[in-house]
Design a protein around this motif. Structure first.
Motif, mmCIF file in Angstrom:
data_model
loop_
_atom_site.group_PDB
_atom_site.id
_atom_site.type_symbol
_atom_site.label_atom_id
_atom_site.label_comp_id
_atom_site.label_asym_id
_atom_site.label_seq_id
_atom_site.Cartn_x
_atom_site.Cartn_y
_atom_site.Cartn_z
ATOM 1 N N ARG A 69 0.830 -1.210 0.000
ATOM 2 C CA ARG A 69 0.000 0.000 0.000
ATOM 3 C C ARG A 69 0.868 1.266 0.000
ATOM 4 O O ARG A 69 0.582 2.235 -0.691
ATOM 5 C CB ARG A 69 -0.941 -0.018 1.218
ATOM 6 N N ASN A 70 1.983 1.229 0.756
ATOM 7 C CA ASN A 70 2.879 2.383 0.818
ATOM 8 C C ASN A 70 3.715 2.549 -0.452
ATOM 9 O O ASN A 70 4.162 3.654 -0.760
ATOM 10 C CB ASN A 70 3.797 2.272 2.035
ATOM 11 N N LEU A 71 3.935 1.462 -1.167
ATOM 12 C CA LEU A 71 4.756 1.517 -2.389
ATOM 13 C C LEU A 71 3.993 2.083 -3.579
ATOM 14 O O LEU A 71 4.603 2.679 -4.474
ATOM 15 C CB LEU A 71 5.277 0.122 -2.741
ATOM 16 N N ARG A 72 2.666 1.886 -3.617
ATOM 17 C CA ARG A 72 1.882 2.327 -4.777
ATOM 18 C C ARG A 72 2.138 3.784 -5.164
ATOM 19 O O ARG A 72 2.464 4.057 -6.321
ATOM 20 C CB ARG A 72 0.402 2.079 -4.539
ATOM 21 N N PRO A 73 2.012 4.746 -4.226
ATOM 22 C CA PRO A 73 2.254 6.142 -4.628
ATOM 23 C C PRO A 73 3.702 6.379 -5.069
ATOM 24 O O PRO A 73 3.959 7.219 -5.925
ATOM 25 C CB PRO A 73 1.927 6.962 -3.377
ATOM 26 N N MET A 74 4.631 5.623 -4.506
ATOM 27 C CA MET A 74 6.035 5.788 -4.898
ATOM 28 C C MET A 74 6.254 5.296 -6.325
ATOM 29 O O MET A 74 7.006 5.898 -7.092
ATOM 30 C CB MET A 74 6.938 5.025 -3.929
ATOM 31 N N GLU A 75 5.574 4.210 -6.657
ATOM 32 C CA GLU A 75 5.679 3.680 -8.014
ATOM 33 C C GLU A 75 5.002 4.637 -9.002
ATOM 34 O O GLU A 75 5.547 4.927 -10.069
ATOM 35 C CB GLU A 75 5.048 2.289 -8.075
ATOM 36 N N GLN A 76 3.835 5.157 -8.630
ATOM 37 C CA GLN A 76 3.113 6.096 -9.490
ATOM 38 C C GLN A 76 3.911 7.377 -9.710
ATOM 39 O O GLN A 76 3.844 7.981 -10.778
ATOM 40 C CB GLN A 76 1.740 6.416 -8.898
ATOM 41 N N ALA A 77 4.695 7.782 -8.704
ATOM 42 C CA ALA A 77 5.521 8.990 -8.813
ATOM 43 C C ALA A 77 6.834 8.720 -9.559
ATOM 44 O O ALA A 77 7.616 9.643 -9.780
ATOM 45 C CB ALA A 77 5.815 9.552 -7.431
ATOM 46 N N GLY A 78 7.091 7.464 -9.906
ATOM 47 C CA GLY A 78 8.307 7.127 -10.637
ATOM 48 C C GLY A 78 9.552 7.025 -9.767
ATOM 49 O O GLY A 78 10.671 7.084 -10.280
ATOM 50 N N LEU A 79 9.371 6.858 -8.453
ATOM 51 C CA LEU A 79 10.514 6.780 -7.541
ATOM 52 C C LEU A 79 11.087 5.368 -7.457
ATOM 53 O O LEU A 79 12.276 5.189 -7.194
ATOM 54 C CB LEU A 79 10.113 7.243 -6.141
ATOM 55 N N ILE A 80 10.216 4.390 -7.656
ATOM 56 C CA ILE A 80 10.628 2.985 -7.666
ATOM 57 C C ILE A 80 9.929 2.307 -8.830
ATOM 58 O O ILE A 80 8.947 2.821 -9.365
ATOM 59 C CB ILE A 80 10.279 2.254 -6.345
ATOM 60 N N GLU A 81 10.430 1.141 -9.179
ATOM 61 C CA GLU A 81 9.748 0.334 -10.178
ATOM 62 C C GLU A 81 9.967 -1.133 -9.855
ATOM 63 O O GLU A 81 10.851 -1.483 -9.077
ATOM 64 C CB GLU A 81 10.214 0.668 -11.593
ATOM 65 N N THR A 82 9.130 -1.962 -10.437
ATOM 66 C CA THR A 82 9.238 -3.404 -10.255
ATOM 67 C C THR A 82 9.793 -3.997 -11.533
ATOM 68 O O THR A 82 9.333 -3.678 -12.622
ATOM 69 C CB THR A 82 7.852 -4.011 -9.941
#
Length: 142
Positions: A69-82
């Motif tokens: 749940r905490n990773l979703r906004p980070m992924e959407q912001a382009g800070l992390i990726e899978t």
């Protein structure tokens, strides 16, 4: 309910203290667009490299659902990726992006300022005791 005699619940007190400390760090990190729940994720991925979700959750002492749940906004912001693990394409790894590295560089001095502010508010004796006591709590309950 915050008084010492109102409700002698250790969990409640820990959660109240954690919320207060979280607010302090969040205020300091706001100019970088990060929350304190996001900062250690970026810091760990930068320091340790790509990691599977379970390993990252274990390092952060959180459950996979909360971390996801905490990773979703980070992924959407382009800070992390899978990405797929090059050694096992079925396994997914979390990776910090260049944008995530840039945000982490901006956030690091803000995080340091939060650390310093908390150290000043607590004083060296209380801070030292608190850190040691919390480390012991974490180790004993693990």
């Amino acid at each position: 309910m915050t008084g010492g005699t109102d409700l002698p619940c250790t969990c409640l007190r820990l959660r109240q203290a954690a919320r207060q400390v979280t607010r302090l760090y969040d205020r300091r990190l706001e100019p970088a667009g990060l929350r304190i729940t996001q900062f250690p994720v970026l810091a760990l991925l930068r320091a340790d490299g790509p990691a599977p979700l379970g390993q990252l959750a274990e390092r952060l002492v959180t459950d996979r659902t909360t971390l996801t749940r905490n990773l979703r906004p980070m992924e959407q912001a382009g800070l992390i990726e899978t990405r797929a693990d090059p050694e096992d394409r079925r396994r997914r790894l979390l990776v910090i992006t260049e944008q995530g590295r840039a945000v982490l560089r901006r956030a690091a001095p803000l995080w340091r300022a939060a650390q310093d502010e908390l150290a000043t508010l607590l004083g060296p004796e209380l801070r030292g005791r608190l850190t040691g006591d919390l480390d012991e709590v974490i180790a004993r309950i693990d």
